[in-house]
Design an enzyme around this catalytic site. Sequence first.
Site, mmCIF file in Angstrom:
data_model
loop_
_atom_site.group_PDB
_atom_site.id
_atom_site.type_symbol
_atom_site.label_atom_id
_atom_site.label_comp_id
_atom_site.label_asym_id
_atom_site.label_seq_id
_atom_site.Cartn_x
_atom_site.Cartn_y
_atom_site.Cartn_z
ATOM 1 N N ASN A 214 8.607 -1.711 15.494
ATOM 2 C CA ASN A 214 9.205 -0.411 15.240
ATOM 3 C C ASN A 214 8.755 0.558 16.324
ATOM 4 O O ASN A 214 7.693 0.380 16.907
ATOM 5 C CB ASN A 214 8.699 0.151 13.906
ATOM 6 C CG ASN A 214 9.501 -0.361 12.733
ATOM 7 O OD1 ASN A 214 10.705 -0.572 12.837
ATOM 8 N ND2 ASN A 214 8.834 -0.563 11.624
ATOM 9 N N ASP A 312 5.340 -4.278 0.836
ATOM 10 C CA ASP A 312 5.231 -2.832 1.014
ATOM 11 C C ASP A 312 3.778 -2.442 0.754
ATOM 12 O O ASP A 312 3.307 -2.465 -0.385
ATOM 13 C CB ASP A 312 6.183 -2.101 0.061
ATOM 14 C CG ASP A 312 6.291 -0.628 0.422
ATOM 15 O OD1 ASP A 312 5.235 0.018 0.576
ATOM 16 O OD2 ASP A 312 7.419 -0.130 0.565
ATOM 17 N N ILE A 313 3.072 -2.103 1.837
ATOM 18 C CA ILE A 313 1.629 -1.849 1.724
ATOM 19 C C ILE A 313 1.374 -0.599 0.878
ATOM 20 O O ILE A 313 0.514 -0.582 0.000
ATOM 21 C CB ILE A 313 1.008 -1.700 3.137
ATOM 22 C CG1 ILE A 313 1.333 -2.936 3.977
ATOM 23 C CG2 ILE A 313 -0.501 -1.491 3.047
ATOM 24 C CD1 ILE A 313 0.948 -2.850 5.424
ATOM 25 N N PHE A 329 4.497 8.461 4.539
ATOM 26 C CA PHE A 329 5.293 9.179 5.524
ATOM 27 C C PHE A 329 6.734 8.713 5.410
ATOM 28 O O PHE A 329 6.983 7.529 5.190
ATOM 29 C CB PHE A 329 4.777 8.900 6.945
ATOM 30 C CG PHE A 329 3.772 9.929 7.395
ATOM 31 C CD1 PHE A 329 2.536 10.023 6.773
ATOM 32 C CD2 PHE A 329 4.072 10.815 8.423
ATOM 33 C CE1 PHE A 329 1.616 10.980 7.156
ATOM 34 C CE2 PHE A 329 3.154 11.779 8.823
ATOM 35 C CZ PHE A 329 1.927 11.863 8.188
ATOM 36 N N LYS A 343 11.601 8.399 -2.210
ATOM 37 C CA LYS A 343 10.469 7.516 -1.870
ATOM 38 C C LYS A 343 9.213 7.906 -2.625
ATOM 39 O O LYS A 343 8.438 7.054 -3.037
ATOM 40 C CB LYS A 343 10.196 7.605 -0.360
ATOM 41 C CG LYS A 343 10.551 6.326 0.351
ATOM 42 C CD LYS A 343 10.501 6.464 1.834
ATOM 43 C CE LYS A 343 11.848 6.010 2.385
ATOM 44 N NZ LYS A 343 11.936 6.164 3.822
ATOM 45 N N LYS A 347 7.872 4.869 -4.760
ATOM 46 C CA LYS A 347 6.590 4.264 -4.328
ATOM 47 C C LYS A 347 5.415 4.851 -5.103
ATOM 48 O O LYS A 347 4.265 4.543 -4.807
ATOM 49 C CB LYS A 347 6.404 4.451 -2.819
ATOM 50 C CG LYS A 347 7.481 3.784 -1.981
ATOM 51 C CD LYS A 347 7.066 3.568 -0.542
ATOM 52 C CE LYS A 347 8.236 2.998 0.257
ATOM 53 N NZ LYS A 347 7.823 2.308 1.460
HETATM 54 O O1 C5P Z 1 10.363 2.745 2.889
HETATM 55 P P1 C5P Z 1 9.885 3.276 4.196
HETATM 56 O O2 C5P Z 1 9.490 2.207 5.162
HETATM 57 O O3 C5P Z 1 10.764 4.302 4.821
HETATM 58 O O4 C5P Z 1 8.552 4.094 3.788
HETATM 59 C C1 C5P Z 1 7.710 4.649 4.733
HETATM 60 C C2 C5P Z 1 6.322 4.693 4.202
HETATM 61 O O5 C5P Z 1 5.963 3.445 3.626
HETATM 62 C C3 C5P Z 1 5.309 4.921 5.315
HETATM 63 O O6 C5P Z 1 4.227 5.659 4.782
HETATM 64 C C4 C5P Z 1 4.895 3.504 5.684
HETATM 65 O O7 C5P Z 1 3.609 3.468 6.257
HETATM 66 C C5 C5P Z 1 4.935 2.808 4.347
HETATM 67 N N1 C5P Z 1 5.279 1.372 4.408
HETATM 68 C C6 C5P Z 1 4.325 0.426 4.045
HETATM 69 N N2 C5P Z 1 4.647 -0.902 4.049
HETATM 70 C C7 C5P Z 1 5.875 -1.319 4.392
HETATM 71 C C8 C5P Z 1 6.857 -0.362 4.757
HETATM 72 C C9 C5P Z 1 6.523 0.973 4.756
HETATM 73 O O8 C5P Z 1 3.184 0.792 3.744
HETATM 74 N N3 C5P Z 1 6.151 -2.613 4.396
#
Ligand code: C5P
Length: 404
Positions: A214, A312-313, A329, A343, A347
């Site tokens: 990215n 998704d961390i 973010f 979000k 989340k």
């Molecule tokens: O869903 P999206 O990727 O737009 O969300 C962004 C947020 O989710 C950011 O804070 C990013 O660090 C976190 N994120 C994450 N793990 C992922 C994708 C996004 O922690 N696989």
Amino acid sequence: MERNLKSLVNKNILLGVSGGIAAYKSAEIVRHLRKVGASVHVVMTKSAEEFITPLTLQALSGNRVSTELLDVEAEAAMGHIELAKWADGILIAPATANTLARLANGRGDDLLSTITLAFDGPISLAPAMNQAMWGDERTQDNIKKLETQNFQICGPGSGEQACGDVGMGRMLEPLEILDLFSYSFNEGKMAGKSILITAGPTQEPIDPVRFITNRSSGKMGYSLAQSAIDYGAKVTLISGPVNLEPPSNCNFISIKTADEMFEAVMHHVNDKDVYIGTAAVSDYKPAKMQNNKIKKDGSNSSITLELEENKDILKSVSALKHRPFVVGFAAETNDVIENAEKKLSSKDLDLIVANDVSKKEIGFDSEENEVTLVTSADNYLIERQSKKKVSNKIIEFISERIND
Ligand code: C5P
């Protein structure tokens, strides 16, 4: 004193010098500021130049001294708005009776007064004048007005004056002034707190020489890490590959893939008070990494890459039983706030920082950013400014929420 001056480390300090005999002490103020690790930009009023040369202060500060409001060349280098944006704090020492009167009345008729109008951070004034001038009702009225406008007044002290009089009006000594000035910064707000921050992109290998990634410079995450440290927090920074030096006093962990970032986060998140996920984690990874480089053999005009979703961390952290204060973010190109709100709830976050990355002048590689902090209760806009200032404001906002 030592402890307090620490809050000046890495700060951008604009030192205003107005025209009083105490201006010779400004040189020592610059020296001390540099010694504690602050960057200094000096702005002098016209009459200050009668007391000390710009060259002296330029040599000591290592930056061009600014004197003129309407100097085309100077404005091209760093104009009054840039200087106001650059500064984390303004100290005016000495502040003459005239300077106090002009600031109290919001005048903007020279460079220094204009900068103070454009600046939205802490301003400290170290008055220096004859005792009769200090005691004059009009000066005292100005001081009261300035105090109600949140200017910090450092001194003056009393004693023998350059003119031979004895009384109140002597400028405090440089270290006394800096000690008081250092209280302007809200350091310590994060003292005793542990923060885990992720930053940068992840790299998902396709074969030994290719990967999916990215766009992310890591600047926002690194800047947040530095701010959190400045505010007294213990910081662990988990970062994907970027071209940045990590802050020297943080626990730094370097990773490449989203899986590695996930493992590192889960390993370190347990005892943390705050988790901030700024990383641009790749949502997908190749289902299978090829052990050998994929060859272009002429038989295939297209190839198919099967991708599978990464964990998704952020979501995993907010799902923890003993979860920290969780900050995400949202880099969006349209319907920024609406998408951020979605979000925030999907989340299960405490706070999401919404960032419009469609605007070229902010986000990604830029030095500036403008964000909206979105919580379930309210939205708070942090207007366009340096990433460092935006970071400070985000950390301040978080500290208020977790110390509530
Ligand atoms: O869903 P999206 O990727 O737009 O969300 C962004 C947020 O989710 C950011 O804070 C990013 O660090 C976190 N994120 C994450 N793990 C992922 C994708 C996004 O922690 N696989």
